[in-house]
Design an enzyme around this catalytic site. Structure first.
Site, PDB file in Angstrom:
ATOM      1  N   HIS A   1      15.833  16.250  56.874  1.00 27.89           N
ATOM      2  CA  HIS A   1      15.360  15.017  57.215  1.00 27.89           C
ATOM      3  C   HIS A   1      14.838  14.537  55.780  1.00 27.89           C
ATOM      4  O   HIS A   1      13.770  13.542  55.962  1.00 27.89           O
ATOM      5  CB  HIS A   1      14.265  14.798  58.274  1.00 27.89           C
ATOM      6  CG  HIS A   1      13.323  15.725  58.243  1.00 27.89           C
ATOM      7  ND1 HIS A   1      13.190  17.131  57.917  1.00 27.89           N
ATOM      8  CD2 HIS A   1      11.799  15.243  58.233  1.00 27.89           C
ATOM      9  CE1 HIS A   1      12.119  17.499  57.802  1.00 27.89           C
ATOM     10  NE2 HIS A   1      11.068  16.395  58.380  1.00 27.89           N
TER      11      HIS A   1
ATOM     12  N   PHE B   1       2.821  20.490  50.959  1.00 29.46           N
ATOM     13  CA  PHE B   1       4.148  21.006  51.140  1.00 29.46           C
ATOM     14  C   PHE B   1       4.670  21.285  50.003  1.00 29.46           C
ATOM     15  O   PHE B   1       4.752  20.370  49.067  1.00 29.46           O
ATOM     16  CB  PHE B   1       5.031  19.982  52.093  1.00 29.46           C
ATOM     17  CG  PHE B   1       6.280  20.694  52.689  1.00 29.46           C
ATOM     18  CD1 PHE B   1       6.027  20.483  54.258  1.00 29.46           C
ATOM     19  CD2 PHE B   1       7.391  20.777  52.265  1.00 29.46           C
ATOM     20  CE1 PHE B   1       7.144  21.116  54.884  1.00 29.46           C
ATOM     21  CE2 PHE B   1       8.367  21.464  52.957  1.00 29.46           C
ATOM     22  CZ  PHE B   1       8.203  21.469  54.198  1.00 29.46           C
TER      23      PHE B   1
ATOM     24  N   ALA C   1       6.474  16.651  46.586  1.00 24.11           N
ATOM     25  CA  ALA C   1       7.900  17.268  46.448  1.00 24.11           C
ATOM     26  C   ALA C   1       8.668  17.395  47.553  1.00 24.11           C
ATOM     27  O   ALA C   1       8.322  17.936  48.553  1.00 24.11           O
ATOM     28  CB  ALA C   1       7.753  18.861  45.697  1.00 24.11           C
ATOM     29  N   VAL C   2       9.652  16.452  47.540  1.00 28.11           N
ATOM     30  CA  VAL C   2      10.652  16.527  48.391  1.00 28.11           C
ATOM     31  C   VAL C   2      12.148  17.217  48.226  1.00 28.11           C
ATOM     32  O   VAL C   2      12.695  16.432  47.256  1.00 28.11           O
ATOM     33  CB  VAL C   2      11.076  15.156  49.646  1.00 28.11           C
ATOM     34  CG1 VAL C   2      11.589  15.653  50.848  1.00 28.11           C
ATOM     35  CG2 VAL C   2       9.278  14.550  49.616  1.00 28.11           C
TER      36      VAL C   2
ATOM     37  N   THR D   1      15.811  20.322  53.409  1.00 30.75           N
ATOM     38  CA  THR D   1      15.112  19.337  54.089  1.00 30.75           C
ATOM     39  C   THR D   1      16.300  18.483  54.855  1.00 30.75           C
ATOM     40  O   THR D   1      16.690  17.547  54.458  1.00 30.75           O
ATOM     41  CB  THR D   1      14.262  18.253  53.210  1.00 30.75           C
ATOM     42  OG1 THR D   1      13.436  19.225  52.339  1.00 30.75           O
ATOM     43  CG2 THR D   1      13.301  17.779  54.253  1.00 30.75           C
TER      44      THR D   1
ATOM     45  N   ARG E   1      10.817  19.888  36.557  1.00 32.51           N
ATOM     46  CA  ARG E   1      10.112  18.490  36.419  1.00 32.51           C
ATOM     47  C   ARG E   1       8.660  18.813  36.550  1.00 32.51           C
ATOM     48  O   ARG E   1       7.710  18.009  36.311  1.00 32.51           O
ATOM     49  CB  ARG E   1      10.568  17.428  37.457  1.00 32.51           C
ATOM     50  CG  ARG E   1      12.108  17.052  37.055  1.00 32.51           C
ATOM     51  CD  ARG E   1      12.694  16.384  37.913  1.00 32.51           C
ATOM     52  NE  ARG E   1      14.281  16.398  37.887  1.00 32.51           N
ATOM     53  CZ  ARG E   1      15.013  15.651  38.720  1.00 32.51           C
ATOM     54  NH1 ARG E   1      14.693  14.970  39.473  1.00 32.51           N
ATOM     55  NH2 ARG E   1      16.286  15.933  38.427  1.00 32.51           N
TER      56      ARG E   1
HETATM   57  N1  INI Z   1       6.929  17.128  53.308  1.00 34.48           N
HETATM   58  C1  INI Z   1       7.042  17.245  51.722  1.00 34.48           C
HETATM   59  O1  INI Z   1       6.133  16.757  51.048  1.00 34.48           O
HETATM   60  N2  INI Z   1       8.132  17.589  51.141  1.00 34.48           N
HETATM   61  C2  INI Z   1       9.367  18.403  51.939  1.00 34.48           C
HETATM   62  O2  INI Z   1      10.445  18.736  51.484  1.00 34.48           O
HETATM   63  C3  INI Z   1       9.284  18.096  53.481  1.00 34.48           C
HETATM   64  N3  INI Z   1      10.139  18.770  54.260  1.00 34.48           N
HETATM   65  O3  INI Z   1      11.010  19.638  53.636  1.00 34.48           O
HETATM   66  O4  INI Z   1      10.490  18.573  55.305  1.00 34.48           O
HETATM   67  C4  INI Z   1       7.896  17.763  53.984  1.00 34.48           C
HETATM   68  N4  INI Z   1       7.886  17.648  55.413  1.00 34.48           N
HETATM   69  C5  INI Z   1       6.584  17.569  55.987  1.00 34.48           C
HETATM   70  C6  INI Z   1       6.492  16.055  55.980  1.00 34.48           C
HETATM   71  O5  INI Z   1       6.054  15.589  55.051  1.00 34.48           O
HETATM   72  C7  INI Z   1       5.239  15.849  57.144  1.00 34.48           C
HETATM   73  O6  INI Z   1       3.871  16.549  56.590  1.00 34.48           O
HETATM   74  C8  INI Z   1       5.308  16.494  58.527  1.00 34.48           C
HETATM   75  O7  INI Z   1       6.587  16.021  59.101  1.00 34.48           O
HETATM   76  C9  INI Z   1       4.261  16.081  59.460  1.00 34.48           C
HETATM   77  O8  INI Z   1       3.931  14.707  59.737  1.00 34.48           O
END
Ligand code: INI
Length: 158
Positions: free
Chosen positions: A93, A23, A85-86, A91, A132
């Site tokens: 959540h 992601f 990276a979130v 996002t 970053r």
């Molecule tokens: N996962 C990330 O690594 N970064 C994100 O910003 C993100 N967002 O935006 O939702 C994200 N979602 C996916 C999550 O990590 C799981 O892979 C998914 O929910 C399946 O379990």
């Protein structure tokens, strides 16, 4: 008095796994490049057929802990590095993903005694994440250094 600290020059014999979230892979691929560059410059074989480095891809930051747990239980590695990276802006959540990822990684590390570097960028915007991951600095480099330090430190303590 004992003063004990990790070194950055003990590449020989170290086995490392990097667990990377797909992601936001624009960001995580850059972190991975920085990480591998640092490891290579510190004597770790980062070639395709390396016996010192494995790279494992997971869908997102949420999946990092369970894969770290599986790798830690194998006992093949001295340290794990997580990369993710979130981005808050995109996002809703954000707090759930970041919270589960960070708590999960910390808990696997404590439960197994294996150092796991927390390399998950948590930013408000993509721009901050890019800064970053290479535009200003590449934190992948720092995560690799921290991994080398922790592998060495744990060796001294055990
Ligand atoms: N996962 C990330 O690594 N970064 C994100 O910003 C993100 N967002 O935006 O939702 C994200 N979602 C996916 C999550 O990590 C799981 O892979 C998914 O929910 C399946 O379990």
């Amino acid at each position: 008095m004992a003063s004990i600290e990790g070194r950055f020059t003990e590449a020989s014999g170290i086995r490392i796994a990097i667990v990377v979230a797909r992601f936001n892979d624009l960001i995580t691929n850059k972190l991975l490049s920085g990480c591998k560059d640092c490891l290579e410059r510190h004597g770790i074989d980062t070639s395709q057929d390396s016996s010192q480095l494995d790279v494992v891809w997971v869908p997102g930051a949420f999946e990092l802990p369970v894969v770290c747990q599986s790798l830690a239980r194998k006992g093949n590695y001295q340290v794990l590095i997580t990369l993710g990276a979130v981005i808050r802006g995109d996002t809703p959540h954000f707090d759930v993903v970041v919270g589960e990822s960070s708590k999960g990684i910390a808990s696997v590390s404590r439960d197994t005694g294996l150092p796991i570097i927390f390399g998950v960028l948590t930013t408000d915007t993509m721009q901050q994440a890019l800064e970053r991951a290479g535009i200003k600095t590449n934190l992948g480099w720092n995560y690799a250094l921290q991994a080398l330090e922790m592998a060495s430190l744990m060796k001294s303590l055990n």
